[in-house]
Scaffold this active site. Structure first.
Site, PDB file in Angstrom:
ATOM      1  N   ASP A 216       0.853  -1.175  -0.021  1.00  0.00           N
ATOM      2  CA  ASP A 216      -0.065  -0.074   0.105  1.00  0.00           C
ATOM      3  C   ASP A 216       0.980   1.238  -0.102  1.00  0.00           C
ATOM      4  OD1 ASP A 216      -2.192   1.785   0.656  1.00  0.00           O
ATOM      5  OD2 ASP A 216      -3.411   0.144   0.963  1.00  0.00           O
ATOM      6  N   HIS A 239       2.078   1.897  -3.406  1.00  0.00           N
ATOM      7  CA  HIS A 239       1.241   2.749  -3.843  1.00  0.00           C
ATOM      8  C   HIS A 239       1.552   4.176  -4.002  1.00  0.00           C
ATOM      9  CE1 HIS A 239      -2.623   0.087  -3.121  1.00  0.00           C
ATOM     10  NE2 HIS A 239      -1.590  -0.359  -4.006  1.00  0.00           N
TER      11      HIS A 239
END
Ligand SMILES: *[C@@H]1O[C@H](CO)[C@@H](O)[C@H](O)[C@H]1NC(C)=O
Ligand SMILES: *[C@@H]1O[C@H](CO)[C@@H](O)[C@H](O)[C@H]1NC(C)=O
Ligand SMILES: *[C@@H]1O[C@H](CO)[C@@H](O)[C@H](O)[C@H]1NC(C)=O
Length: 402
Positions: A216, A239
């Site tokens: 993430d 991310h």
């Protein structure tokens, strides 16, 4: 003579004060076992209690070996400086249902703490990631976070690794002056909701010379992040580095002073981004600067998204009420993995103010290239070489990820 005497006295004092730090070894003093099955919890808590009430500096040592730790909350306030020197690997229980809440190791209400030694916190999250329901529910089950720093001041964490957390690797909340240096986060690209370092409601946070590989966000900056310095950090997979998402909850605090410098992102889903929810609560985020960033095959390298709405959990018709201002993206180079290279979508209720783009050279080499730059409700100040040319493409709607 007087000067020489002073020098001698100072030298003695330095010797004396460095020799003064009491060492507590969790194995020899508190019966911990590095057999991989005995619980480190009680020995560690007892060592902490002793250190915390000591009026002189204390060093808690966890030597090489593999330890199992069920859960630990190390609470202050304490009387003097504490160093936790960890050489070993500390492992969490594998089963998420062994935890009564979203905590594994928590440092709370303490000041003047150092954590160092090259050790590893292994959250053993593999079995938990499948149980994360965030893509389906608005309020997803709170799995344990490897390291939490709650209301911690004047603290340095260096040469420490956190791996395979069940949820965020590190959560920083309500802290003042906390530094992560030569820190490592390691989790697979496929792990869910495993942000590297998440910061909220904290002032003066530094993340320096750090490597973050995760599933993430690399670093995520929530509401109330102030004076955050992210320098010489490498991210990927993951991310990317993000401010937000902001505006979802009532009572959020403003964001100000975010400085991301000399970072390298490789194979991340996004680059540097600021995201706010549409139909949001009011708020402000200002003075955010991204400079000297290298992007290697990064999707959506530069993004402002004030219509952030993952999994369609919101009303896209009403604009975001978070005012973004004083933002710069400077000297950002490398390659984009998506055609949308620069995407600056600001709120129609609160257009972005004082945005500057300078020296951006991001190439997209896909078959449908070249890359494009889309904008709405923003008129950035431009300088230097800019590739792609900002704000020249027609806006297309993309559904943001988490
Ligand atoms: C941390 O700093 C804040 C703000 O200065 C202060 O209110 C708080 O008591 C400090 N906490 C500790 C544990 O020293
Ligand atoms: C921040 O904390 C460090 C200890 O980690 C200390 O040396 C430094 O003086 C503190 N800085 C400020 C501005 O309080
Ligand atoms: C960033 O890199 C530049 C060029 O190498 C260097 O001059 C500068 O001191 C670096 N700044 C930081 C904060 O690392």
């Amino acid at each position: 003579m007087a000067i020489e005497l002073n020098v001698a006295v100072v030298a003695l004092l330095v010797l004396f004060s460095s020799a003064q730090s009491t060492v507590i070894d969790v194995v020899s003093n508190y019966g911990a076992k590095s057999d991989g099955s005995s619980d480190l919890s009680t020995p560690l808590l007892n060592a902490w209690k002793e250190a915390c009430k000591s009026s002189s500096p204390t060093k808690i040592v966890i030597r090489k070996g593999t330890y199992r730790l069920s859960q630990a909350t190390l609470e202050g306030p304490c009387k003097s400086h504490i160093e936790i020197y960890i050489q070993g690997t500390i492992k969490a229980p594998m089963n998420p249902s062994a935890f009564k809440d979203a905590n594994w190791v928590v440092f709370s209400h303490v000041s003047d703490l150092t954590i160092s030694g090259g050790g590893v916190f292994d959250g053993q999250g593999t079995a938990a990631w499948g149980k994360n329901e965030c893509s389906k529910n608005k309020f997803c089950a709170a799995l344990p976070i490897n390291l939490r720093f709650n209301f911690v001041n004047n603290t340095l964490i260096q040469d420490i690794t956190t791996k395979d957390s069940k949820q965020f690797n590190v959560n920083v909340l309500g802290c003042n002056n906390i530094t992560f240096q030569r820190f490592t986060v390691s989790a697979p690209e496929t792990s869910l909701n495993t942000d590297g370092i998440h910061i909220g409601r904290s002032d003066l946070v530094k993340i320096l010379d750090t490597k973050i590989e995760t599933g993430d966000d690399c670093v995520s900056l929530g509401d109330g992040s102030k004076n955050v310095y992210v320098e010489r950090v490498t991210c990927g997979p993951g991310h990317g580095i993000s401010v937000g998402s902001l505006g979802k909850w009532q009572g959020e605090e403003d964001v100000s002073g975010i400085f991301v410098k000399n970072c390298t992102l490789t194979n991340t889903q996004n680059g540097v981004r600021i995201k706010t929810w549409p139909a949001s609560q009011p708020g402000k985020a200002t003075d955010m600067h991204f400079e000297n960033i290298i992007m290697n095959n990064v999707g959506f390298p530069v993004i402002i998204d004030q219509e952030y709405c993952p999994w369609n959990q919101c009303n896209l018709k009403a604009p975001s009420s978070v005012q973004l201002s004083k933002i710069s993206f400077k000297n950002i180079r490398g390659t984009s993995a998506t055609k949308e290279v620069i995407r600056l979508v600001c709120s129609k209720g609160y257009p972005c103010q004082g945005v500057e783009l300078a020296d951006i050279d991001l190439k997209f080499q896909g078959p449908d290239g070249p890359g494009v730059s889309e904008c709405s409700n923003i008129s950035p100040k431009l300088s230097g070489t800019l590739n792609p040319k900002p704000c020249t493409a027609k806006l297309t709607r993309i559904v943001g990820d988490a």
